[in-house]
Design an enzyme around this catalytic site. Structure first.
Site, PDB file in Angstrom:
ATOM      1  N   ASP A 269     -24.186  18.908  51.249  1.00 59.21           N
ATOM      2  CA  ASP A 269     -24.887  18.861  52.527  1.00 59.21           C
ATOM      3  C   ASP A 269     -25.941  19.957  52.454  1.00 59.21           C
ATOM      4  O   ASP A 269     -25.831  20.907  51.683  1.00 59.21           O
ATOM      5  CB  ASP A 269     -23.926  19.048  53.708  1.00 59.21           C
ATOM      6  CG  ASP A 269     -24.584  18.599  55.019  1.00 59.21           C
ATOM      7  OD1 ASP A 269     -25.819  18.373  55.020  1.00 59.21           O
ATOM      8  OD2 ASP A 269     -23.890  18.470  56.033  1.00 59.21           O
TER       9      ASP A 269
HETATM   10  C1  BGC Z   1     -26.569  17.429  58.050  1.00 60.78           C
HETATM   11  C2  BGC Z   1     -26.555  16.194  57.203  1.00 60.78           C
HETATM   12  C3  BGC Z   1     -27.964  15.749  56.954  1.00 60.78           C
HETATM   13  C4  BGC Z   1     -28.727  16.876  56.284  1.00 60.78           C
HETATM   14  C5  BGC Z   1     -30.168  16.557  55.971  1.00 60.78           C
HETATM   15  C6  BGC Z   1     -27.457  18.508  57.479  1.00 60.78           C
HETATM   16  O1  BGC Z   1     -27.609  19.563  58.363  1.00 60.78           O
HETATM   17  O2  BGC Z   1     -25.254  17.926  58.203  1.00 60.78           O
HETATM   18  O3  BGC Z   1     -25.819  15.189  57.833  1.00 60.78           O
HETATM   19  O4  BGC Z   1     -27.994  14.580  56.203  1.00 60.78           O
HETATM   20  O5  BGC Z   1     -28.718  18.008  57.145  1.00 60.78           O
HETATM   21  O6  BGC Z   1     -30.918  16.445  57.128  1.00 60.78           O
END
Ligand code: BGC
Length: 742
Positions: A269
């Site tokens: 993530d």
């Molecule tokens: C989120 C993800 C997301 C990623 C990219 C993160 O903060 O938890 O779900 O895909 O950011 O935007």
């Protein structure tokens, strides 16, 4: 930038084709020859890469892209959020939208709404449509869908997930995955695993027993990988067993790659990686979003400081990291690139097509749940009403902007009031009153709603004005619930309570006193408390329904669509009716979060302790009635390992055609480990004309009767008696039949 680098890649590709080893017949290097088996191509590409090139493809080069190997014609990999539509293009190093004029999309309903359809065909339609949009926008990896289990109604990201039940989420996630990937776009199933709250999301450490882990929290991920064939998965932010989920030995090496045989890529993530050594050894393959010095200021050199960048290279050069482990990661990333960016066989996709708008509307309407309907308040009969009062901020509020990474730049969003106006035309008068002030934010990451929701009236005045309008109307449609502001349904924070915010309870009570013909329509991704439940005749859960929300809601309100959604999670009366809260096992302060309720999540808790829910898991009414016959088992006793067949007749005994979700729950009458009272093990959505009867058949496979014995670390099928319950919700069981496994 992408076009530029793609051109470079093409040039490099012709160079590579001319200079490297080639397949004898075609003069094309083996790794570029799509006729060759994938693994042969991967090994060939790997053998041509330098150490530096190998490390280079294991981390980001911008907010959403990673470098390919230009020298070999291996292109960049581009990711995008997900999971409800394709995110607006952002600047190279920032979250802010880049201001492109051709990146607007169709917003599909939130995944709670999809789960509420209880219809795998809807999931396939969703995956196909969003996959086509991702492909048209030239994305290789779609960051979604999310399948974290609904453990607490306070979780700010529940709207991005598929509810509280592992069987439902498993069935619903598979078609989404398969259909997206038919476009040559990988899904990235998130957030693996145990990311069931947003509070302290980078810091809390989950303590959960293996039974709950395997039986509740992992099955939907496993289904996405094993049945869906997901090409990538996203590590979660939280810790588990003292290691971040993004580099977690047990979750990634032992379970995902070991037990499930996952051959895809583990993507961190954004900012979820924290340690080079753990990242190397504990299963992370591709690192995104780490905050390094300079990066927040927009400098482009921060990426080399990532855990899987220069620090990794240094260890490899020093000999403290092995090339064997490196090669394994590189193989996975190459596989992903071949499956997506380098797949020349993929379709071209499409964006904002009429088909996608239709899909968004169909899915949204089918997910809407009619929770209560007395005195036939719904559907509203336009031949008998003259004046419709529409009250509440959520009737006019744009909901696709906000909520965190799933925020969208929709080409168009039809709000509830717009949908109602379009459906009513000149057949009746629609008058609007705001009633309460919720969230007036009008911008997220540079995407503006174009709405000015500022308000100068006091709370009392707003209520008084709403009551006055309600008194004068034939029917009142109240639109409230939550929204995408922080501490509502929003990434990065959790709700503070189950109650509706912004004095809505007071407002609803006041309106209910002056007009019986009141329908309360909740827009949310979470359960809310309803202290006014007995004062209101009709209640609807309409979720965040995307671009076509207003049309879909109008379709249901006026009966063009007969509602058939069912709740994918329990609505408790109060917070402590939920296991995690009853046991005080959700804590905002304590960084060690112990899942004390174990298996007893959602209806499993309500069943075990006889807690009457406000609305049960699986509940949802229709404008028609369904009568259930008697459940019958083909054989009352079967040998272990054989399928059990259960069937029941269901009749539409009302006056309108409609769809019913027939649900199968199974109880293990005796077992050496305690099991939930009953568990969902099948569902079928059927369409019936008035008076029509259909026989619904369920095949209960041996695996569906198993439980996970954590001491033995294996799934066990224990012989003995079982009961199959068939019903219209987890609380509304219409018939049962027993069978024995010998
Ligand atoms: C989120 C993800 C997301 C990623 C990219 C993160 O903060 O938890 O779900 O895909 O950011 O935007």
């Amino acid at each position: 930038m992408k076009i530029f680098s793609k051109t470079l890649c093409l040039l490099a590709l012709s160079y590579a084709a001319a200079s490297c080893c080639q397949t004898s017949q075609t003069n094309v290097p083996v790794y570029l020859d799509e006729e060759q088996p994938l693994e042969i191509r991967v090994e060939d590409a790997l053998s041509r890469m330098t150490l530096e090139e190998k490390v280079k493809i294991l981390h980001a080069q911008s907010k959403f892209s990673s470098a390919g190997v230009p020298r070999l014609g291996i292109p960049e990999l581009w990711a995008t959020d997900g999971p409800h539509g394709i995110r607006a293009e952002v600047f190279w190093d920032e979250w802010e939208q880049a201001g492109w004029t051709n990146d607007s999309i169709v917003a599909f309903p939130a995944l709670t709404a999809l789960a509420a359809t209880w219809n795998e065909d809807m999931s396939a339609l969703y995956g196909k449509s969003i996959g086509e949009e991702a492909r048209f926008r030239e994305k290789d990896v779609l960051l979604g869908p999310g399948v974290n289990i609904y453990r607490t109604p306070l979780n700010g990201r529940n709207f991005e997930y598929m509810g509280e039940d592992p069987y439902l989420a498993s069935k619903m996630v598979v078609p989404y995955v398969q259909e997206v990937q038919k476009n040559g776009v990988a899904v990235c199933v998130k957030h693996y695993a145990l990311n069931n709250q947003e509070t302290n999301r980078h810091f809390y450490d989950v303590v959960v027993d293996d039974r709950a882990l395997y039986e509740i929290y992992l099955p939907a991920f496993k289904a996405a990988v094993r049945e869906g064939g997901a090409w990538s998965i996203m590590g979660a932010y939280n810790y588990y067993k003292g290691q971040h989920a993004c580099h977690n030995e047990y979750l990634l090496n032992d379970i995902l790659k070991g037990e499930w045989g996952f051959d895809g890529v583990v993507i961190s993530d954004w900012g979820g990686a924290h340690d080079t050594d753990e990242a190397i050894t504990n299963g992370l393959d591709l690192e995104f979003g780490t905050w390094t010095d300079g990066l927040t200021m927009g400098a482009t050199n921060g990426y080399d400081a990532y855990y899987l960048a220069d620090p990794y290279l240094k260890r490899l050069r020093e000999g403290s990291a092995t090339e064997e482990v490196l090669n394994e990661k590189v193989r996975r990333v190459l596989r992903l690139i071949f499956r997506t960016a380098m797949n020349t066989d993929k379709p071209f996709g499409s964006l904002c097509s009429p088909e996608h708008y239709d899909a968004a509307r169909t899915i949204a309407a089918e997910g809407i749940v009619l929770l209560k309907n007395e005195n036939d308040v719904l559907p509203v009969d336009l031949s008998s009403v003259k004046k419709i009062a529409v009250i509440g901020e959520n009737a006019v509020k744009i909901m696709t902007v906000g909520g965190g990474s799933s925020s969208l730049k929709a080409q168009h969003e039809c709000t509830p009031v717009e949908g109602l106006l379009a459906a009513v035309g000149d057949k009746a008068e629609i008058v609007y009153e705001r009633g309460y002030v919720g969230d007036v934010t009008d911008i997220f990451d540079g995407v503006a709603t174009g709405q000015d929701l500022s308000e100068s009236r006091s709370e009392d005045q707003l209520i008084a004005d709403a009551v006055k309008l309600a008194e004068s109307a034939d029917v009142v449609l109240f639109f409230g619930g939550l929204n995408k502001a922080a501490c509502q349904d929003c990434e990065g924070s959790d709700r503070f309570g189950l109650e509706l915010p912004y004095a809505q309870d007071k407002l609803i009570k006041a309106i209910s006193k002056v007009n019986d013909n009141l329908a309360v329509i909740i827009i949310s991704g979470n359960a809310v408390a309803m202290p006014w439940v007995n004062d209101v005749n009709a209640i609807v859960e309409a979720w965040y329904s995307g671009s076509q929300a207003g049309h879909a809601i109008a379709d249901v309100i006026f009966g063009k669509v007969n509602p058939s959604g069912k709740l994918p999670f329990t609505f408790p009366v109060k917070l402590t009716d939920n296991g995690a809260h009853a046991l005080d096992a959700y804590d905002r302060e304590d960084l060690s979060v112990e899942y004390k309720e174990g298996l007893y999540v959602g209806y499993r808790w309500a069943d075990k302790f006889d807690v009457e829910p406000l609305f049960a898991f699986g509940h949802g009414l229709s404008y028609t009635d369904f009568t259930y016959g008697e459940a019958k088992c083909a054989k009352a006793s079967v040998k272990a390992g054989a399928d059990v067949k259960v069937a029941i007749d269901v009749t539409n005994s009302g006056k309108m055609a409609g769809k019913e979700v027939v649900q199968l729950y199974i109880r293990d009458e005796e077992s050496y480990l305690e099991r939930p009272v009953k568990e969902l093990k099948g569902f079928r959505k059927i369409y019936l004309e008035p008076g029509e009867t259909k026989t619904v058949e369920f095949v209960i496979e041996p695996d569906m009767l198993k439980f996970f014995d954590d001491a033995k670390h294996e799934w066990v099928l224990e012989k003995g008696k079982f009961t199959a319950y068939i019903g219209a919700s987890s609380k509304d069981i219409r018939s049962e039949v027993s069978f024995e496994v010998r």
